[in-house]
Design a protein around this motif. Structure first.
Motif, short mmCIF file in Angstrom:
data_model
loop_
_atom_site.label_atom_id
_atom_site.label_comp_id
_atom_site.label_asym_id
_atom_site.label_seq_id
_atom_site.Cartn_x
_atom_site.Cartn_y
_atom_site.Cartn_z
N GLY A 1 0.83 -1.20 0.00
CA GLY A 1 0.00 0.00 0.00
C GLY A 1 0.86 1.25 0.00
N GLY A 2 0.36 2.30 -0.59
CA GLY A 2 1.10 3.55 -0.58
C GLY A 2 1.37 4.01 0.84
N ASN A 3 2.64 4.35 1.13
CA ASN A 3 3.06 4.81 2.45
C ASN A 3 2.86 3.76 3.54
OD1 ASN A 3 3.68 7.91 2.09
ND2 ASN A 3 1.75 7.50 0.99
N ALA A 4 2.72 2.49 3.14
CA ALA A 4 2.54 1.40 4.11
C ALA A 4 3.87 1.00 4.71
CB ALA A 4 1.89 0.20 3.44
N THR A 5 3.80 0.39 5.93
CA THR A 5 5.02 0.01 6.64
C THR A 5 4.88 -1.37 7.26
OG1 THR A 5 5.51 2.31 7.21
CG2 THR A 5 6.58 0.61 8.53
N VAL A 6 5.90 -2.21 7.05
CA VAL A 6 6.04 -3.46 7.80
C VAL A 6 7.39 -3.40 8.50
CG1 VAL A 6 6.23 -5.96 7.70
CG2 VAL A 6 4.63 -4.78 6.19
N GLY A 7 7.37 -3.48 9.83
CA GLY A 7 8.62 -3.35 10.57
C GLY A 7 9.52 -4.55 10.43
N GLY A 8 8.92 -5.75 10.38
CA GLY A 8 9.71 -6.96 10.27
C GLY A 8 8.82 -8.17 10.47
N GLY A 9 9.39 -9.25 11.00
CA GLY A 9 8.62 -10.46 11.21
C GLY A 9 8.59 -11.35 9.99
N TYR A 10 7.54 -12.20 9.90
CA TYR A 10 7.48 -13.22 8.86
C TYR A 10 6.10 -13.24 8.21
CZ TYR A 10 7.45 -17.98 6.86
OH TYR A 10 7.34 -19.06 6.03
N GLN A 11 6.09 -13.13 6.89
CA GLN A 11 4.87 -13.22 6.08
C GLN A 11 3.80 -12.21 6.55
OE1 GLN A 11 3.58 -17.34 5.86
NE2 GLN A 11 4.97 -17.73 4.16
N ASN A 12 4.20 -11.01 6.79
CA ASN A 12 3.27 -9.94 7.12
C ASN A 12 3.02 -9.09 5.88
OD1 ASN A 12 3.15 -10.53 9.99
ND2 ASN A 12 5.27 -9.78 10.06
N ALA A 13 1.83 -8.46 5.84
CA ALA A 13 1.48 -7.65 4.68
C ALA A 13 0.77 -6.39 5.12
CB ALA A 13 0.60 -8.45 3.72
N ALA A 14 1.22 -5.25 4.63
CA ALA A 14 0.54 -3.97 4.81
C ALA A 14 0.11 -3.50 3.44
CB ALA A 14 1.46 -2.95 5.48
N SER A 15 -1.15 -3.79 3.09
CA SER A 15 -1.63 -3.51 1.74
C SER A 15 -2.53 -2.28 1.67
CB SER A 15 -2.38 -4.73 1.18
OG SER A 15 -3.45 -5.10 2.03
N GLY A 16 -2.97 -1.79 2.81
CA GLY A 16 -3.79 -0.58 2.81
C GLY A 16 -2.94 0.66 2.81
N GLY A 17 -3.43 1.72 2.19
CA GLY A 17 -2.68 2.96 2.20
C GLY A 17 -2.43 3.45 3.61
N TYR A 18 -1.17 3.81 3.90
CA TYR A 18 -0.76 4.31 5.21
C TYR A 18 -0.95 3.27 6.32
CZ TYR A 18 -0.95 8.77 2.75
OH TYR A 18 -0.76 9.79 1.84
N SER A 19 -1.06 2.02 5.97
CA SER A 19 -1.23 0.97 6.98
C SER A 19 0.11 0.57 7.58
CB SER A 19 -1.92 -0.25 6.37
OG SER A 19 -1.14 -0.79 5.32
N THR A 20 0.06 -0.11 8.77
CA THR A 20 1.28 -0.47 9.49
C THR A 20 1.16 -1.84 10.12
OG1 THR A 20 1.72 1.85 10.06
CG2 THR A 20 2.82 0.18 11.37
N VAL A 21 2.19 -2.66 9.92
CA VAL A 21 2.35 -3.91 10.66
C VAL A 21 3.71 -3.84 11.34
CG1 VAL A 21 2.54 -6.42 10.57
CG2 VAL A 21 0.94 -5.24 9.06
N GLY A 22 3.72 -3.91 12.68
CA GLY A 22 4.98 -3.78 13.39
C GLY A 22 5.87 -4.99 13.25
#
Length: 433
Positions: A114-135
């Motif tokens: 997703g635009g401006n999305a963030t995944v900090g780390g981990g395994y098989q995580n997905a941030a597909s929404g705009g401005y979404s976050t998975v730590g």
């Protein structure tokens, strides 16, 4: 620059208007033709070359990494792709930042699509929404715009502005906050803008505040608090348990309506009741309208209200033909059908105006009440009252003296007058006998 005959650093000039491309590391590392400002710091190997395919893209090192569009950055690691403009991938393995300004900090097989999305780390995580976050964590998905997942496992935040954490928390509605404990089952939101928590062993809030430990403020028309339980451990347990170690009451309730408390079933009290007035719901089955202060006599019983247990009293105005008084009219009652948690029940509220024949009403059977007094009747505090011949009115109990002994007349009594009559009404401590 060559090391042992192999290229180690290539500097490609882009004229005076742009910075050169710097291509370090394995000789097969590459920058696509016509790009400017690209950088490959190092790394790479045969079959695992690093590449930059967008202007100002950067690959810091590692191998098999790609900075695909303008301003994209891959710090290192392996098989990582920063495919969005100004996307950033710090490292890890098999990670993808495929949309503009997306970020993956590291870990394995994570995707910020997703635009401006963030995944900090981990395994098989997905941030597909705009401005979404998975730590971090495992198998988490933030697919709603501005959704947040701090970590945990197999959580989903698919609503806009939603939040999910723990294990298998599912915030599927906009603005929903869902936290789930370690149980291996889904725990999902039920509607928009809600807060839902699963904590198998309970929750505890400790405070040191002179005013309150917590506030629940509902500005809508619904309940302020609902409590559910399945306890069967005796009278000291319940859906709500309230205790106070100080000198104030354990529970204080206020209401702008008829009742500060409403109980659909029987109440058990081990202590006394201060200031209590006991009332029953009745129905006017007589021919005359009933007003506050009227004495009423029994005329039978009718079926219980929906959701209730006790029968409804049938009453009529008391008098010479109906001396068996059973209470004093408090007010007309409004009885309306309602539903709570799928269970039908009738709601009873005090209402203005006289209770016409067929109407429901509330009658006082014990406690303080204002009672109508027969015209011209002089009463004194402490005097017992009974039904007069005048419809719905009380008079003083008569006594006679026989051989020096004072005898009361027979018949049922209403209670004790607490003051002198005023405007043909008197305060009475109702105690039917």
């Amino acid at each position: 620059m060559r090391v042992n005959g192999s290229r180690a650093l290539l500097i490609q000039s882009n004229g005076s208007n742009y910075g050169p491309n710097l291509i370090g590391g394995y000789s097969g590392n590459s920058v696509s033709a016509g790009l400017v400002g690209a950088t490959i710091g190092g790394g790479g190997a045969s079959g695992y070359e690093n590449s930059v395919t967008g202007n100002y893209g950067t690959v810091g090192g590692g191998w098999d990494n790609t900075a695909g569009l303008e301003g994209a950055t891959v710090g290192g690691g392996q098989a990582n792709t920063a495919g969005g403009v100004y996307a950033t991938l710090s490292g890890g393995f098999g990670n993808i930042a495929s949309d503009g300004y997306g970020t993956v900090g590291g870990g394995t097989f994570n995707t910020a699509s997703g635009g401006n999305a963030t995944v900090g780390g981990g395994y098989q995580n997905a941030a597909s929404g705009g401005y979404s976050t998975v730590g971090g964590g495992y198998g988490n998905t933030a697919s709603g715009a501005y959704a947040t997942l701090p970590g945990g496992a197999l959580n989903t935040a698919s609503g806009q502005y939603s939040f999910a954490a723990g294990q298998r928390a599912k915030a599927t509605h906009d603005g929903a906050f869902v936290w789930a404990d370690s149980q291996a089952s889904d725990w999902s939101s039920t509607s928009t803008d809600t807060f839902r928590v699963r904590a198998q062993n309970g929750a505890y809030i400790q405070a040191n505040n002179t005013n309150y430990a917590g506030i629940i403020d509902n500005d809508g028309n619904g309940d302020g608090l609902r409590a559910y339980a399945a306890t069967s451990q005796g009278n000291n347990f319940g859906a709500a348990y309230v205790t106070n170690s100080g000198t104030s009451p354990g529970l204080v309730a206020h209401s702008g309506g008829t009742y500060a408390g409403y109980f659909n079933d029987q109440i058990y009290v081990t202590g006394g009741c201060t200031g209590c007035t006991l009332m029953y719901v009745a129905q006017n089955t007589g021919d005359a309208a009933l007003e506050a202060g009227d004495l009423v006599a029994a005329a039978g019983v009718d079926s219980a209200l929906t959701g209730g247990v006790d029968p409804v009293l049938r009453v009529q105005q008391s008098g010479a033909a109906a001396p068996g008084v059973v209470g004093v009219v408090f007010s007309r009652a409004s009885v309306t059908p309602s539903e709570k948690e799928g269970e039908a029940l009738d709601s009873v509220q005090a209402a203005d105006g006289a209770a016409q024949p067929g109407d429901y009403l509330l009658i006082v059977v014990q406690g303080l009440a204002r009672v109508k007094v027969a015209q011209g009747e002089a009463l004194t505090p402490g005097q017992r009252l009974k039904v007069s011949d005048a419809a719905g009115e009380a008079r003083g109990l008569r006594t006679v003296e026989v051989d020096g002994v004072t005898l009361d007349e027979g018949g049922p009594t209403v209670g004790v007058a607490l003051d002198a009559a005023e405007d043909e009404m008197v305060w009475v401590m109702v105690a039917l006998q």
